[in-house]
Design a protein around this motif. Structure first.
Motif, PDB file in Angstrom:
ATOM      1  N   HIS A 103      -3.513   5.569   6.492  1.00  0.00           N
ATOM      2  CA  HIS A 103      -3.352   4.979   5.158  1.00  0.00           C
ATOM      3  C   HIS A 103      -2.739   3.586   5.266  1.00  0.00           C
ATOM      4  CE1 HIS A 103      -2.336   4.475   0.949  1.00  0.00           C
ATOM      5  NE2 HIS A 103      -1.063   4.333   1.275  1.00  0.00           N
ATOM      6  N   SER A 104      -1.720   3.457   6.091  1.00  0.00           N
ATOM      7  CA  SER A 104      -1.051   2.168   6.267  1.00  0.00           C
ATOM      8  C   SER A 104      -2.000   1.133   6.856  1.00  0.00           C
ATOM      9  CB  SER A 104       0.166   2.325   7.186  1.00  0.00           C
ATOM     10  OG  SER A 104       1.123   3.177   6.611  1.00  0.00           O
ATOM     11  N   ILE A 121      11.254  10.664   7.925  1.00  0.00           N
ATOM     12  CA  ILE A 121      11.152  10.820   6.471  1.00  0.00           C
ATOM     13  C   ILE A 121      12.133   9.902   5.751  1.00  0.00           C
ATOM     14  CG2 ILE A 121      12.836  12.678   6.111  1.00  0.00           C
ATOM     15  CD1 ILE A 121       9.307  12.599   4.622  1.00  0.00           C
ATOM     16  N   ARG A 122      13.269   9.636   6.360  1.00  0.00           N
ATOM     17  CA  ARG A 122      14.242   8.716   5.763  1.00  0.00           C
ATOM     18  C   ARG A 122      13.682   7.299   5.714  1.00  0.00           C
ATOM     19  NH1 ARG A 122      19.805   9.208   8.724  1.00  0.00           N
ATOM     20  NH2 ARG A 122      20.471   7.868   7.021  1.00  0.00           N
ATOM     21  N   ALA A 123      12.975   6.904   6.779  1.00  0.00           N
ATOM     22  CA  ALA A 123      12.380   5.563   6.805  1.00  0.00           C
ATOM     23  C   ALA A 123      11.232   5.453   5.805  1.00  0.00           C
ATOM     24  CB  ALA A 123      11.884   5.239   8.212  1.00  0.00           C
ATOM     25  N   LEU A 124      10.373   6.465   5.769  1.00  0.00           N
ATOM     26  CA  LEU A 124       9.228   6.425   4.869  1.00  0.00           C
ATOM     27  C   LEU A 124       9.645   6.405   3.412  1.00  0.00           C
ATOM     28  CD1 LEU A 124       6.882   9.023   6.626  1.00  0.00           C
ATOM     29  CD2 LEU A 124       6.831   6.536   6.819  1.00  0.00           C
ATOM     30  N   SER A 125      10.818   6.933   3.131  1.00  0.00           N
ATOM     31  CA  SER A 125      11.307   6.992   1.748  1.00  0.00           C
ATOM     32  C   SER A 125      11.893   5.667   1.272  1.00  0.00           C
ATOM     33  CB  SER A 125      12.371   8.093   1.625  1.00  0.00           C
ATOM     34  OG  SER A 125      11.837   9.348   1.982  1.00  0.00           O
ATOM     35  N   VAL A 126      12.043   4.694   2.189  1.00  0.00           N
ATOM     36  CA  VAL A 126      12.620   3.403   1.799  1.00  0.00           C
ATOM     37  C   VAL A 126      11.749   2.725   0.757  1.00  0.00           C
ATOM     38  CG1 VAL A 126      13.207   1.084   2.611  1.00  0.00           C
ATOM     39  CG2 VAL A 126      13.849   3.074   3.970  1.00  0.00           C
ATOM     40  N   HIS A 127      10.403   2.773   0.941  1.00  0.00           N
ATOM     41  CA  HIS A 127       9.460   2.180  -0.002  1.00  0.00           C
ATOM     42  C   HIS A 127       8.394   3.213  -0.361  1.00  0.00           C
ATOM     43  CE1 HIS A 127       9.972  -2.473   0.248  1.00  0.00           C
ATOM     44  NE2 HIS A 127      11.130  -1.849   0.190  1.00  0.00           N
ATOM     45  N   MET A 128       8.693   4.075  -1.300  1.00  0.00           N
ATOM     46  CA  MET A 128       7.766   5.149  -1.646  1.00  0.00           C
ATOM     47  C   MET A 128       6.510   4.636  -2.343  1.00  0.00           C
ATOM     48  SD  MET A 128       8.802   8.017  -0.504  1.00  0.00           S
ATOM     49  CE  MET A 128       7.754   9.123  -1.431  1.00  0.00           C
ATOM     50  N   GLY A 129       6.608   3.499  -3.027  1.00  0.00           N
ATOM     51  CA  GLY A 129       5.480   3.005  -3.798  1.00  0.00           C
ATOM     52  C   GLY A 129       4.256   2.642  -2.972  1.00  0.00           C
ATOM     53  N   VAL A 130       4.429   2.390  -1.678  1.00  0.00           N
ATOM     54  CA  VAL A 130       3.296   1.946  -0.862  1.00  0.00           C
ATOM     55  C   VAL A 130       2.352   3.094  -0.510  1.00  0.00           C
ATOM     56  CG1 VAL A 130       4.662   0.100   0.162  1.00  0.00           C
ATOM     57  CG2 VAL A 130       4.510   2.290   1.331  1.00  0.00           C
ATOM     58  N   TRP A 131       2.743   4.311  -0.813  1.00  0.00           N
ATOM     59  CA  TRP A 131       1.910   5.438  -0.400  1.00  0.00           C
ATOM     60  C   TRP A 131       0.906   5.861  -1.462  1.00  0.00           C
ATOM     61  CZ3 TRP A 131       2.268   5.499   4.490  1.00  0.00           C
ATOM     62  CH2 TRP A 131       3.466   5.161   5.104  1.00  0.00           C
ATOM     63  N   THR A 132       0.817   5.121  -2.569  1.00  0.00           N
ATOM     64  CA  THR A 132      -0.193   5.403  -3.585  1.00  0.00           C
ATOM     65  C   THR A 132      -1.435   4.568  -3.304  1.00  0.00           C
ATOM     66  OG1 THR A 132       0.728   3.695  -5.032  1.00  0.00           O
ATOM     67  CG2 THR A 132       1.517   5.949  -5.336  1.00  0.00           C
ATOM     68  N   LEU A 133      -2.603   5.083  -3.698  1.00  0.00           N
ATOM     69  CA  LEU A 133      -3.858   4.389  -3.465  1.00  0.00           C
ATOM     70  C   LEU A 133      -4.047   3.316  -4.520  1.00  0.00           C
ATOM     71  CD1 LEU A 133      -6.471   4.136  -1.868  1.00  0.00           C
ATOM     72  CD2 LEU A 133      -7.496   5.813  -3.408  1.00  0.00           C
ATOM     73  N   ASP A 134      -4.102   2.059  -4.081  1.00  0.00           N
ATOM     74  CA  ASP A 134      -4.267   0.933  -4.989  1.00  0.00           C
ATOM     75  C   ASP A 134      -5.648   0.325  -4.775  1.00  0.00           C
ATOM     76  OD1 ASP A 134      -3.907  -1.098  -6.762  1.00  0.00           O
ATOM     77  OD2 ASP A 134      -2.623  -2.315  -5.460  1.00  0.00           O
TER      78      ASP A 134
END
Length: 243
Positions: free
Chosen positions: A195-196, A114-127
């Motif tokens: 998702h990634s 969770i610490r790693a995933l929080s480094v770039h939170m913006g990538v987890w939104t659907l674009d």
């Protein structure tokens, strides 16, 4: 999780650090590197190294030991990235056969993740401009649920806050709820990986389309006296080719 050689290397290096729970540190490191590997965009070492070492994890008396630790981390990181690229990176615990020690280890691993995933939170939104509002909402709900499950396993003491539950932790229903969190953790991780991978495919396709269109430009190999492809009726040299 780690190869035998990686385990020996990390054990030797961590033995020289001022740490109390080296097993938890190793599991947390793997979770952290796993998380970095599945983030669908490049992460510079300057962004994630401070997250690992910012709290004084690497307090050694020898600068060479510190360099060896960082070198070992990069080798493991590159190996995990390659596994992810080839679809071989999976949840590292046997969720069907867990012991009490495994639960603690999974908690440490999830904490690193969770610490790693929080480094770039913006990538987890659907674009995706072509996605409907309902599709975006479903995607958002799935991603949020995945993050909540991982966060709850990483920080069991905050489960009541994460899921807004006020039950007694010793109640059978609450115990069953916590057990379900551990059993759904692999699915939560797979959701984020899927998702990634989707984002990577879209970016690769977009990059390939750009290169193809650049190589097949209507202006390529035109003479200055040829009609301009833009349809203006003027000569190429007097129109788009003037610059």
């Amino acid at each position: 999780m780690f190869t035998p050689q990686e385990k020996r290397k990390l054990a030797a290096l961590l033995a020289k650090c001022d740490l109390t729970d080296k097993t938890a540190i190793c599991d947390g490191l793997h979770g952290f590197l796993f998380g970095l590997a599945i983030i669908p965009e490049p992460i510079m070492p300057s962004e994630w190294l401070p997250v690992i070492f910012g709290e004084g994890m690497l307090e050694t008396k020898c600068e060479l030991d510190a360099q060896n630790m960082i070198s070992a981390l990069f080798k493991i990181y590159n190996r995990i990235i390659k596994e992810n690229e080839h679809g071989k990176l999976t949840f590292p615990f046997d969720i069907e056969n867990l012991s009490a020690d495994d639960l603690e280890r999974i908690g440490s691993w999830a904490n690193g993740l969770i610490r790693a995933l929080s480094v770039h939170m913006g990538v987890w939104t659907l674009d995706d401009a072509n996605a409907s509002e309902a599709e975006c909402e479903e995607h958002r709900s799935n991603i949020i649920s995945a993050f909540r499950i991982i966060a709850a396993v990483a920080c069991p003491g905050k489960i009541s806050d994460i899921f807004d539950r006020q039950g007694d932790p010793t109640d059978p229903n609450e115990i069953e709820f916590v057990a379900k969190l551990y059993f759904t953790l692999p699915l939560a991780v797979q959701t984020l990986q899927a998702h990634s991978n989707l984002l990577r495919q879209k970016r690769t396709s977009a990059h390939a389309w750009t290169l193809t269109n650049a190589n097949n430009s209507p202006y390529e190999n035109l003479h200055r006296k040829d009609p301009c492809p833009c349809g203006s009726g003027r000569k190429y040299g007097k129109c788009c080719g003037s610059n």
